[in-house]
Every structure is written in C-alpha cells, then in structure tokens.
Design an enzyme around this catalytic site. Sequence first.
Site, mmCIF file in Angstrom:
data_model
loop_
_atom_site.group_PDB
_atom_site.id
_atom_site.type_symbol
_atom_site.label_atom_id
_atom_site.label_comp_id
_atom_site.label_asym_id
_atom_site.label_seq_id
_atom_site.Cartn_x
_atom_site.Cartn_y
_atom_site.Cartn_z
ATOM 1 N N ASP A 176 16.688 -10.024 62.264
ATOM 2 C CA ASP A 176 16.736 -11.476 62.049
ATOM 3 C C ASP A 176 17.764 -12.154 62.970
ATOM 4 O O ASP A 176 18.401 -11.490 63.795
ATOM 5 C CB ASP A 176 17.054 -11.717 60.552
ATOM 6 C CG ASP A 176 16.333 -12.921 60.003
ATOM 7 O OD1 ASP A 176 15.946 -13.808 60.782
ATOM 8 O OD2 ASP A 176 16.172 -12.991 58.761
ATOM 9 N N TRP A 216 12.875 -16.625 65.457
ATOM 10 C CA TRP A 216 12.201 -17.864 65.034
ATOM 11 C C TRP A 216 11.684 -18.683 66.222
ATOM 12 O O TRP A 216 11.629 -19.915 66.167
ATOM 13 C CB TRP A 216 13.137 -18.745 64.191
ATOM 14 C CG TRP A 216 13.972 -18.007 63.205
ATOM 15 C CD1 TRP A 216 13.559 -16.996 62.389
ATOM 16 C CD2 TRP A 216 15.360 -18.199 62.921
ATOM 17 N NE1 TRP A 216 14.599 -16.555 61.614
ATOM 18 C CE2 TRP A 216 15.717 -17.282 61.911
ATOM 19 C CE3 TRP A 216 16.338 -19.078 63.407
ATOM 20 C CZ2 TRP A 216 17.008 -17.198 61.393
ATOM 21 C CZ3 TRP A 216 17.618 -19.000 62.890
ATOM 22 C CH2 TRP A 216 17.945 -18.067 61.894
ATOM 23 N N GLY A 217 11.391 -18.006 67.339
ATOM 24 C CA GLY A 217 10.920 -18.716 68.539
ATOM 25 C C GLY A 217 12.060 -19.099 69.466
ATOM 26 O O GLY A 217 11.821 -19.508 70.604
ATOM 27 N N ASP A 237 10.614 -20.206 59.321
ATOM 28 C CA ASP A 237 9.972 -19.549 58.174
ATOM 29 C C ASP A 237 8.751 -20.303 57.644
ATOM 30 O O ASP A 237 8.780 -21.525 57.474
ATOM 31 C CB ASP A 237 10.970 -19.413 57.020
ATOM 32 C CG ASP A 237 12.057 -18.399 57.332
ATOM 33 O OD1 ASP A 237 12.123 -17.934 58.487
ATOM 34 O OD2 ASP A 237 12.832 -18.091 56.425
HETATM 35 C C1 GLA Z 1 15.177 -15.546 57.652
HETATM 36 C C2 GLA Z 1 13.844 -14.930 58.103
HETATM 37 C C3 GLA Z 1 12.970 -14.694 56.878
HETATM 38 C C4 GLA Z 1 13.666 -13.777 55.904
HETATM 39 C C5 GLA Z 1 15.034 -14.350 55.527
HETATM 40 C C6 GLA Z 1 15.880 -13.374 54.732
HETATM 41 O O1 GLA Z 1 15.024 -16.812 57.134
HETATM 42 O O2 GLA Z 1 13.203 -15.761 59.021
HETATM 43 O O3 GLA Z 1 11.715 -14.144 57.255
HETATM 44 O O4 GLA Z 1 13.828 -12.515 56.494
HETATM 45 O O5 GLA Z 1 15.796 -14.705 56.697
HETATM 46 O O6 GLA Z 1 17.144 -13.867 54.436
#
Ligand code: GLA
Length: 524
Positions: A176, A216-217, A237
């Site tokens: 992440d 996330w891109g 997300d």
């Molecule tokens: C981020 C990720 C999610 C998830 C959460 C967990 O937001 O993008 O997919 O893994 O963290 O805390």
Amino acid sequence: MKTFQNLKCCSLRTLRKAFCMLALLTLFASSAFALQDGAARTPPMGFNTWNYFGCNGCTQANILNVAKAMLLKHAANWEGKSICLQDAGYKYINLDDCWLNGKGGHPVNDTLKWNTSNFPLGMPKLTDSLHHMGFLAGIYTCAGTSTCAGYPSSQGYEAMDAYTYIKWGFNYLKDDWCNITNNATPQQAYTAMGNGITAANKALSKSGFVFSLCSWGDGNPWTWGDGAAHLWRTTGDIKSNFNGSGAGSVQGNYILNYNEAQPYNGPGHWNDPDMLEVGNGIGGATQDQSHFDLWCIAAAPLLMGNNTPAMTEQTFTILSNREVIAVNQDSLGLAGHRVAGNGQTVDIYVKVMKSKDTTAQRIAAVCVVNWGTGSVSGQSITWANLGEKNTSQKYTVRDLHAHTDLSTTATGSYTTATIPGNGTQMLLFTSSNAVETRDYAGLTGPMNTDKLLTRVNANVLECYVSHANSLVQVFSLSGKEVSSFSAPEANWYKVNGRMLPGTYILRVTGNNSVMEGKVALFSK
Ligand code: GLA
C-alpha cells in the site's frame, strides 16, 4: 529456476538461436525488470478481506470460513455442473490491513509479528492450511513506515519483510501507499520491494510470487509497472456505490485513468481498478453483474471482497459465470478498448481474444454498459468496432449472461437489445471462419500521427518508411528497445517476424521527423 524455464521455453518453441540469446541476456538485465518472472500470466483471481471484513474482521477464523465457502459446490449451473468458486478459478486468499500485532512502526532490526489473538495458528500454519485446501495465500504491507490503518510496515525493511512473507509461505503481496516518510517516489519505493522479493525468492528457492503495488494511480504506475510489479492500482479506493466520478464507485474507479492505462495491460502486468464489490450492496443484481462484466472485459484482477460465506445464490451465479470469466482470463491479456462513449452515458468496450488454435477464428468480447439509470434501446456494434475489415464476414453473437447464441449469421453490425439502467450486455463475437488478420493486427491507431502506416503481409508485421535513411525502432511499453534497423529507402519494411505477442511502440526517425505508432501483436 528461471534459467531452466528460459532454456526450456527456447527448446520447446524452437525459437531462433538469437531469441534464446535474448532470453538468456534478460537474466542479467537490470533489476527494474526483475519481476518479469512468469507469474500472473492471467489476471489474479481470489478473495481479499478488506472490502467486507475491513480491519476488525481480518482474522484467521474469517479467512478459513471464506476458504470453506469457496470450496462449497453449488447446485448444477447452466453447464449442468455443480461447481465451487475454486473450480471457477478463484485461487488466492489474501489478508489485507490489520493482521499485525499492535500499531506503530516496524520493530527495529527485527521481523514483523502477527496478532496472536486473531491468528492463533500463526502465519506458517495458516498458509499451510490454505495450500492444503488448494489455495494460494496473500498478505499485505505498506511502502511507508506504517500501514493505512496504523500498523507496522515495510519502509526501509523491504528485503527483510519480503523474506519473512515468503518464508511464512505466502504467495502474493499487496503493498500500500500510506505514511511514506523518505520522499521515495512510487517507482523507487516499489522497486525496493520488488528487489526484496526477487532476492527472497532466490534465497528460498521459490518462484511464482505475485507482487501487487497499490499507489492508487500515483506516479502513473502503468507507465513503469511492467517489470516492477505484476499488478498496480490505477485509482483510489472503490466503495460499494455504482455511479460516481473519481474513485469511490464502480463507474469512477473504472473510468478514471482507463484510456491512459488500458494499452499497458498484458500477461504478467495488469491494471487494477481495485477489488470487487459484487455482493456488497452496490445496487442489486443488475449493478453487480455490470461491475463483474466491466472488470472482466478490462482484464482486471478479480478479487472478491464480499461476505463469501453468506453470499446469495445470485452473487454466486454472477461470480462463477465461466463464460464471462473466460473473457477475463484470455491468454492474450488485452484490456478492452473503448470504441464508443466517454464514460458517462453508454460505453462500448471491445476485447480481442486469442483465436482457437485449430480454427484461427477471430474472437472478440464486447461489453456495452449503460451508466445511466434509465434504460437505453439498441446500441449498434459495427464490424469496424471489432477490428473486422470484411463487412460481409459472418459472426456468431453469443449472450454470455443467458448462455445462448443470439445470431449465427450476423454481418456488418449487430444491434443490442434494450439495456436496463446501470445494466450491461456481455457478448462474444466469433467469426464463422478463419480471418486473414489472425496473426497480427493493429489494435489502436498511431499515437502521435496518422502517417505511420502498418500492415500485415504473410503473417509478418510491416511498416511504411516514408523517408530514405530512416531508423526504425521497436520499444516495449515500458520504453525498452526491443529491436532496431535502418531503412535505406522509402518502402515497406518487415518489422520483425518473431516478436512475442504484446503491445509495442514503433518509431521511425528520418528527415528530421519522428513518427510513432502503437501496435498489438496477436499470436495464432
Ligand atoms: C488503502 C488501500 C485499501 C486498503 C486499505 C487498508 O486505503 O487502498 O485497498 O488496503 O488501505 O488500510
């Protein structure tokens, strides 16, 4: 192991000596391509805890209950078979955030520890149980000092943590993007973890480990992710909504960065618009079906995120539709190309698929999605949309929801039935006989100019060079030069009869001009 695979591949496919040399040379290539290791040749399928179980539900008990539910055979389906989710192809069971023991930073110079109340068996025994049940196991970390929920994570400890996960028996890591404190770019941070994975695989004599980066891109990972990871998140997300713009819904996650990232998809390197919300109340069966179809036509990873042990039969039916899954898992790995729409009203996506070896038919899946909430009447899919030049070529059109052929003699175009609000039509077009362009075909037009001409001649890709003394170069999408040659005169030139299937950039430089075009090569 890798040496063996490359040598075996050379002898089995009797590739030219030169190509064997290239394969061997890649063994010593830079670490940026370390993860082009044969893992995740089709989009990973499985389950992840986050979307439904969240932080508190990341427990051994839930994981094992999900595994049991994925082995439960359901009543005979349209194929006349009782199958379970594992039979349908779901094989990874992945923990997300909150498996660690206590919040804070990484133990100094020590390995990570699991939460012993939530994971009384411990990770090595848990992965062992999952393996015995026929699954593979996935774990989660973060590129920063702590995870998004505040637990210890891997910044500065990439090699140690990669070794720990692989030693515990895990087969997959999601990494992440929270709490980065060393100013690393996504590419730097994830290259560090990729190198850690490569080293740990080597030290422990393991292979096939899947690395999923989750920036996330941020940093446009599709432009450099091939070789750094096997999949990368293209957006923030997803949430359990159908409509929306920007991350946070099926539509928003799907559309954001779609056109930019789509050409970079392929075996071993996938765009990931986030995990599935099918069964989590994004609307009803219509929205669930559309969400699933869209992820399948995009060749996106299929990680279920629902309360699998309590899913309805309707959810099971959607998730286990093997005709739709076959579109997702097609070995060419092309993501559907948007041929109509702008992500707001009605879009049409076309995914060219691998021809059947014996018949060399042209096969393309088509997903028509109605983003609006009111129904829309017939949408026309033209043969040009399919990439079919011969308008009198007959196609069979199959409805992958109803599992029936709608026509066996369609020519020129096909008009869909009415599509309900938020609904999709998922169709498979198969030519009634072999088509000429089965080996190689242009997927998209030239990127920067419409002057770079390509054609297929006797199954070999050719490009037209319009100036004498030009240089022709072929690049992979990550910018690596695959081959080059000089073109002394204006003429058609064979580009390379032996290129592996995939998407490439062709560049012709001559007379102070540069022309580029993107081509996708399909194998028989
Ligand atoms: C981020 C990720 C999610 C998830 C959460 C967990 O937001 O993008 O997919 O893994 O963290 O805390």
